[in-house]
Design an enzyme around this catalytic site. Structure first.
Site, mmCIF file in Angstrom:
data_model
loop_
_atom_site.group_PDB
_atom_site.id
_atom_site.type_symbol
_atom_site.label_atom_id
_atom_site.label_comp_id
_atom_site.label_asym_id
_atom_site.label_seq_id
_atom_site.Cartn_x
_atom_site.Cartn_y
_atom_site.Cartn_z
ATOM 1 N N GLY A 51 0.730 -1.212 -0.145
ATOM 2 C CA GLY A 51 0.086 -0.050 -0.026
ATOM 3 C C GLY A 51 0.708 1.260 -0.013
ATOM 4 N NE ARG A 52 4.092 2.263 -4.720
ATOM 5 C CZ ARG A 52 4.250 1.164 -5.216
ATOM 6 N NH1 ARG A 52 4.100 0.110 -4.712
ATOM 7 N NH2 ARG A 52 4.673 1.046 -6.673
ATOM 8 C CG LEU A 53 0.784 2.813 4.265
ATOM 9 C CD1 LEU A 53 -0.287 2.212 5.160
ATOM 10 C CD2 LEU A 53 0.948 4.391 4.173
#
Length: 209
Positions: free
Chosen positions: A186-188
């Protein structure tokens, strides 16, 4: 052109070593074991006196608690910029492992004795190349460069010791910050940074992805 990062990978504060050097060593050993091609390849960013940036990939040749060392022609673009504006960045792009390390800090020449010791360990062809190549300068064609190499080989025949060129040497980036980046779903992504404070102390900070 988008890849989703693995959900089960991560980097927490509890995972970190006590200092940036030990943490970098862990990850560098991992990169070598992973089989990355040239895991010591890093992108070196410098800027001229007016702040105009440039970057290129070079090979890391050593690291210790004092910083990261590579070698170059001091009259090359990066050498001239390092002298005029003594700050640099390094990026180790270990994308296959979903990791990168980002370093910022001051850059300065290493001791000449250390440069001479490293130069003596280089393959003969690389030693001759250091004399032959006016790095970053415009040359008329490939033949001119090969002629300079031929002249260097003639000047230093097979049995001759090739001295270190006076314009060639090591540069050390002494970090004021070292960021360890681990890709997450999630691009976290996890971004943990060692940042140097006054009086030799360091702090660890988490950065938003």
């Amino acid at each position: 052109m988008r890849n989703e990062y693995a959900a089960d990978l991560g980097l927490t504060e509890a995972d970190l070593a006590a200092d940036w050097h030990t943490q970098f060593d862990r990850w560098f050993v991992d990169a070598v074991a992973f089989g990355l091609p040239e895991p010591n390849a890093m992108v070196v960013g410098t800027a001229d006196a007016a702040g105009r940036p440039s970057g290129r990939t070079v090979l890391l040749k050593g690291y210790d608690p004092d910083g990261f060392v590579f070698f170059t022609n001091h009259l090359s673009r990066k050498g001239v910029e390092a002298s005029a504006n003594p700050y640099a960045s390094l990026v180790f792009p270990w994308f296959a492992m979903q990791r990168q390390v980002v370093v910022t800090g001051r850059i300065a020449p290493i001791d000449r004795a250390d440069t001479d010791a490293y130069f003596a360990s280089r393959p003969r062809g690389s030693q001759l190349g250091a004399w032959a190549s006016p790095q970053s300068q415009v040359v008329p064609d490939r033949a001119a460069l090969e002629e300079r190499y031929r002249q260097a080989a003639e000047r230093y025949p097979d049995e001759a010791v090739i001295p270190t060129p006076p314009h060639w040497g090591g540069l050390r980036v002494r970090p004021d910050a070292v960021e360890f980046w681990q890709g997450r779903a999630g691009r976290l992504h996890d971004r943990l940074r060692f940042r140097h404070l006054d009086e030799g102390e360091w702090t660890v900070e988490r950065l938003a992805p």
